[in-house]
Scaffold this motif. Structure first.
Motif, PDB file in Angstrom:
ATOM      1  N   ALA A  78       0.843  -1.204   0.000  1.00 36.42           N
ATOM      2  CA  ALA A  78       0.000   0.000   0.000  1.00 36.42           C
ATOM      3  C   ALA A  78       0.874   1.248   0.000  1.00 36.42           C
ATOM      4  CB  ALA A  78      -0.933  -0.015   1.217  1.00 36.42           C
ATOM      5  N   ALA A  79       1.943   1.209   0.792  1.00 44.79           N
ATOM      6  CA  ALA A  79       2.875   2.349   0.815  1.00 44.79           C
ATOM      7  C   ALA A  79       3.520   2.523  -0.558  1.00 44.79           C
ATOM      8  CB  ALA A  79       3.934   2.133   1.895  1.00 44.79           C
ATOM      9  N   ASP A  80       3.869   1.414  -1.210  1.00 43.92           N
ATOM     10  CA  ASP A  80       4.463   1.480  -2.559  1.00 43.92           C
ATOM     11  C   ASP A  80       3.478   2.109  -3.540  1.00 43.92           C
ATOM     12  OD1 ASP A  80       6.557   0.108  -1.420  1.00 43.92           O
ATOM     13  OD2 ASP A  80       6.179  -1.779  -2.486  1.00 43.92           O
ATOM     14  N   MET A  81       2.227   1.690  -3.470  1.00 43.61           N
ATOM     15  CA  MET A  81       1.205   2.247  -4.362  1.00 43.61           C
ATOM     16  C   MET A  81       1.154   3.759  -4.240  1.00 43.61           C
ATOM     17  SD  MET A  81      -2.959   2.070  -4.183  1.00 43.61           S
ATOM     18  CE  MET A  81      -3.039   3.643  -3.314  1.00 43.61           C
ATOM     19  N   ILE A  82       1.154   4.223  -3.003  1.00 42.40           N
ATOM     20  CA  ILE A  82       1.053   5.665  -2.767  1.00 42.40           C
ATOM     21  C   ILE A  82       2.288   6.380  -3.298  1.00 42.40           C
ATOM     22  CG2 ILE A  82       0.929   7.436  -0.973  1.00 42.40           C
ATOM     23  CD1 ILE A  82      -0.688   5.304   0.705  1.00 42.40           C
ATOM     24  N   GLU A  83       3.477   5.855  -2.983  1.00 45.12           N
ATOM     25  CA  GLU A  83       4.707   6.530  -3.390  1.00 45.12           C
ATOM     26  C   GLU A  83       4.873   6.527  -4.907  1.00 45.12           C
ATOM     27  OE1 GLU A  83       8.079   5.638  -0.936  1.00 45.12           O
ATOM     28  OE2 GLU A  83       9.480   6.429  -2.427  1.00 45.12           O
ATOM     29  N   LEU A  84       4.467   5.427  -5.557  1.00 47.22           N
ATOM     30  CA  LEU A  84       4.612   5.339  -7.014  1.00 47.22           C
ATOM     31  C   LEU A  84       3.471   6.012  -7.766  1.00 47.22           C
ATOM     32  CD1 LEU A  84       5.652   1.587  -7.222  1.00 47.22           C
ATOM     33  CD2 LEU A  84       7.100   3.543  -7.842  1.00 47.22           C
ATOM     34  N   GLY A  85       2.386   6.347  -7.067  1.00 46.66           N
ATOM     35  CA  GLY A  85       1.209   6.869  -7.762  1.00 46.66           C
ATOM     36  C   GLY A  85       0.530   5.799  -8.594  1.00 46.66           C
ATOM     37  N   ALA A  86       0.596   4.552  -8.143  1.00 47.79           N
ATOM     38  CA  ALA A  86       0.030   3.429  -8.907  1.00 47.79           C
ATOM     39  C   ALA A  86      -1.481   3.325  -8.722  1.00 47.79           C
ATOM     40  CB  ALA A  86       0.701   2.118  -8.485  1.00 47.79           C
ATOM     41  N   GLY A  87      -2.022   4.084  -7.787  1.00 45.64           N
ATOM     42  CA  GLY A  87      -3.460   4.094  -7.548  1.00 45.64           C
ATOM     43  C   GLY A  87      -3.749   5.168  -6.526  1.00 45.64           C
ATOM     44  N   ARG A  88      -5.032   5.508  -6.377  1.00 44.75           N
ATOM     45  CA  ARG A  88      -5.405   6.578  -5.439  1.00 44.75           C
ATOM     46  C   ARG A  88      -6.397   6.113  -4.384  1.00 44.75           C
ATOM     47  NH1 ARG A  88      -6.264  10.738 -10.340  1.00 44.75           N
ATOM     48  NH2 ARG A  88      -4.055  10.941 -10.888  1.00 44.75           N
ATOM     49  N   ILE A  89      -6.798   4.833  -4.462  1.00 44.46           N
ATOM     50  CA  ILE A  89      -7.782   4.266  -3.535  1.00 44.46           C
ATOM     51  C   ILE A  89      -7.332   2.832  -3.247  1.00 44.46           C
ATOM     52  CG2 ILE A  89     -10.216   3.556  -3.279  1.00 44.46           C
ATOM     53  CD1 ILE A  89     -10.988   5.731  -5.314  1.00 44.46           C
ATOM     54  N   VAL A  90      -7.594   2.352  -2.030  1.00 44.55           N
ATOM     55  CA  VAL A  90      -7.271   0.953  -1.707  1.00 44.55           C
ATOM     56  C   VAL A  90      -8.531   0.204  -1.289  1.00 44.55           C
ATOM     57  CG1 VAL A  90      -6.003  -0.599  -0.152  1.00 44.55           C
ATOM     58  CG2 VAL A  90      -4.876   1.449  -1.057  1.00 44.55           C
ATOM     59  N   ASN A  91      -8.716  -0.960  -1.902  1.00 45.13           N
ATOM     60  CA  ASN A  91      -9.731  -1.920  -1.479  1.00 45.13           C
ATOM     61  C   ASN A  91      -9.069  -2.795  -0.420  1.00 45.13           C
ATOM     62  OD1 ASN A  91     -11.031  -4.436  -1.239  1.00 45.13           O
ATOM     63  ND2 ASN A  91     -11.777  -4.424  -3.346  1.00 45.13           N
TER      64      ASN A  91
END
Ligand code: OSB
Ligand code: MG
Length: 375
Positions: A254-267
């Protein structure tokens, strides 16, 4: 301090009211692995239940009900039998140490320990988790239908039933031909989301980028779970938020997603990430980063649903979850009372009873049990 005395694994068979089709396959007769953890604290005895969300085939993720049974029996349950914990947060590290993967198996056991701890303390599970809401917003997840007209009719019925969000499953070859008429049916403002379950590739980027025209609330997991880099590339091309499901297997992802901008919402699906402790960590880091989360579903029985409802009562869960009531899935659920939703699409969080606020109907369970194993 809670001590674990015995763990029972059990497979039940529960037929959905209708088949549920996603990009990677169809489910109708569910094989569900339940875990019952018997324990005591301060001379009191109780049982906590857990539900493993692994399916029959490794299509959503690498685990299956059969690999989970193996992992639980051979490696995970032995780590807990006879062991004690002061706080259920201590369970996940114990299950995870030098034991990679098998997160759905770990989650079933870990969440049963949280339920056990809540029952022994006489506390609602939602409170033990740090929940705040008295009721949570529900959305419906609609499988791929035979025709666009059939999908539009199902979505309209859901809107009329009170659901706060409609999510529809898509795949290449069944996307815009379904979504364009659906958007017209629901109107431009109704919260509409899509979920591809990883069915697209970078060759589809132009097509996906044009989904911005649909005014979607989010696009869930368009690409492979492991592929954060290409999700980030796609997100840069789009205004519609991407939401990651399969990709988020841990707080670190989840931290990677945020830092990379790979998504803006988490399920957040507690069953996918290894249980409640991991879910709380994801919730906390997303909240700190201003990233909304919502609670996903895996066609759970009333056991898993209770855990999802409790989790969704946390303050960072700001979008409607895939938390349909029992009647949407089953002729008869395995818990009493069954899970209900009011006409405004709200599911009540049980704050009066200890644990999840429902009891497993053990007589009915016996009727639908394929096997049990006592450890
Ligand atoms: O991707 O969210 C998903 C069901 C099985 C496997 C994956 C998914 C789903 C759902 C169902 O969308 C949601 C529900 O439980 O109602
Ligand atoms: Mg999904």
């Amino acid at each position: 301090m809670t001590t674990v005395h015995a763990v029972t694994l059990r497979e039940i068979r529960l037929r959905l009211k209708e088949p549920f089709r996603i990009s990677s396959g169809e489910t109708w007769d569910r094989r569900i692995l339940l875990v019952a953890v018997a324990g005591e604290a301060a001379g009191r005895q109780a049982t906590g239940w857990g539900e493993c969300v692994a399916g029959e085939y490794p299509s959503y993720g690498p685990e299956t009900i059969d690999t989970a049974r193996w992992a639980l029996r051979e490696w995970l349950v032995p780590r807990l039998l006879g062991a004690s914990f002061d706080d259920p947060r201590q369970v996940f590290p114990r299950l995870d140490r030098n034991l990679r993967g098998h997160r759905m198996a770990k989650a079933a056991l870990e969440m049963a320990c949280w339920e056990l701890a809540a029952r022994l303390a006489g506390e609602p599970l939602a409170r033990l988790l740090g929940g705040e809401r008295r009721e949570v917003e529900a959305g419906i997840s609609l499988g791929i239908q035979d025709t666009p007209a059939a999908l539009a009719a199902r979505a309209r019925a859901a809107l009329e039933r009170g659901y706060r969000k409609v999510k529809v499953k898509i795949r290449p070859g069944a996307d815009r031909e379904y979504l364009d008429p659906l958007r017209r049916e629901l109107g431009p403002d109704f919260p509409l989301a899509v979920d591809a379950n990883a069915a697209y590739t970078p060759a589809d980027f132009d097509r996906l980028a044009a989904f911005d025209e649909l005014g979607l609330l989010m696009i869930e997991q368009p690409l492979e779970g492991g592929d954060l880099l290409r999700h980030a590339r796609l997100q840069r091309r789009m205004t519609t938020p991407l939401c990651l499901d399969e990709s988020i297997t841990s707080p670190e992802r989840a931290a990677d997603m945020i830092e990379l901008g790979a998504g803006r919402i988490v399920n957040v699906k507690p069953g996918r990430v290894g249980g409640f402790a991991q879910s709380l960590a994801i919730h906390d880091l997303c909240r700190a980063a201003g990233v909304p989360v919502w609670c996903g579903g895996m066609l759970e029985s009333g056991v898993g649903r209770g855990h999802n409802v409790a989790l969704a009562s946390l303050p960072g869960f700001t979008l409607p979850g895939d938390l349909s009531p029992s009647e949407r899935y089953w002729e008869r659920d395995v818990v009493v009372p069954e899970w209900t939703m009011d006409g405004e699409g709200m599911v009540a969080v049980p704050w009066e009873a200890p644990g999840p606020g429902v009891e497993v109907d053990e007589d009915y369970l016996k009727e639908i049990t394929a096997w049990t194993e006592e450890l």
